[in-house]
Write a protein that holds these residues in place. Structure first.
Motif, short mmCIF file in Angstrom:
data_model
loop_
_atom_site.label_atom_id
_atom_site.label_comp_id
_atom_site.label_asym_id
_atom_site.label_seq_id
_atom_site.Cartn_x
_atom_site.Cartn_y
_atom_site.Cartn_z
N HIS A 57 0.71 5.05 0.36
CA HIS A 57 2.27 4.88 0.22
C HIS A 57 2.90 5.08 1.55
O HIS A 57 4.13 4.59 1.63
CB HIS A 57 2.69 5.39 -0.95
N GLU A 101 -0.12 3.11 7.45
CA GLU A 101 -0.98 2.11 7.54
C GLU A 101 -2.23 2.12 7.99
O GLU A 101 -2.40 2.54 8.97
CB GLU A 101 -0.17 0.97 8.47
N ASP A 156 -1.09 -0.56 -1.09
CA ASP A 156 0.36 -0.64 -0.92
C ASP A 156 0.14 -0.82 0.66
O ASP A 156 0.12 -2.00 0.94
CB ASP A 156 0.86 0.68 -1.30
N LYS A 157 0.43 0.24 1.66
CA LYS A 157 0.43 -0.05 2.92
C LYS A 157 -1.00 -0.02 3.55
O LYS A 157 -0.91 -0.50 4.72
CB LYS A 157 1.31 1.23 3.65
#
Length: 230
Positions: free
Chosen positions: A157, A160, A177-178
């Protein structure tokens, strides 16, 4: 007990386990099906005492063929079971006195955030580190898997990254998510922890989550991965 009846029986027991917030379900010859709730074993005395054919048929109803071969050759096997996409269980089937026993552990659908676990704030700094080897150890049932899942999800979250998990079996399922998160199950997606770990060097990873280190070769490969920035 035929295979269809056995599968329905397993599903009913697992639904009840989830409803009662049981952490575990035990199927053992000569005993009633038994839940563990708040640390205590509670027998389902309204169910019949299990016979050898009962535990064998219930195991056969949920185990895949490749896992069944491992059970027969090694005497025990781990796998996961998804109950109608509503609850997920880690399963260990094993032989005792020549009969099959099965232990189920309920895996929560939602991964808890670090703050929900009341863990030290220093862990937030740990997940920001770009390299190193971090071990989570402790007795059975004390939250190792839950802690690791929270750490992975914190990275998911907030950063990256490309995360690769190597597990036997896969426990928590992450919603990406990321991060890109590739989850590999030993014996299904790779023949061993060591083989899966060696292939990571060619998979452009940032974070490796290794469920277990069972032998010296796997430990050596994990150390090499950490030393080379994986």
């Amino acid at each position: 007990m035929d295979i269809n009846h056995a599968e329905q029986k397993i599903k009913n027991l697992l639904r009840l386990a989830a409803q009662e917030n049981a952490s575990d379900l035990h199927l053992t010859v000569g005993r009633h099906p038994t839940f563990r709730i708040d640390g205590k074993l509670i027998s389902l005395v309204k169910d019949k005492i299990l016979a050898p054919d009962d535990t064998q048929e219930m195991c056969n109803a949920i185990i895949k063929e490749e896992k069944k071969k491992i059970l027969l050759s090694e005497g025990q096997v781990d796998f996961s079971y998804n109950l109608e996409n509503k609850a997920r269980f880690r399963v260990n089937a094993f032989f005792q006195q020549g009969y099959i026993s099965v232990a189920f552990r309920l895996i929560p659908n939602a991964v808890k955030a670090l703050k929900e676990l009341n863990l030290p704030e220093s862990l937030y700094d740990l997940v920001k580190k770009s390299q190193g080897l971090f071990l989570v150890v402790g007795p059975v049932g004390q939250g190792k898997s839950t802690t690791l899942a929270s750490l992975i999800n914190e990275i998911n979250h907030t950063q990256e990254k490309h995360i690769i998990t190597i597990e036997d079996p896969i426990e928590y399922i992450y919603e990406q998510d990321k991060c890109i998160i590739d989850q590999r199950e030993v014996y299904q997606d790779s023949k061993s922890f060591r083989a899966a770990l060696k292939s990571v060097f060619r998979e452009d990873d940032n974070v490796i989550f290794l469920g277990e280190m069972r032998d010296l070769d796997t430990i050596r490969t994990a150390l090499t991965a950490a030393e080379t920035g994986h």
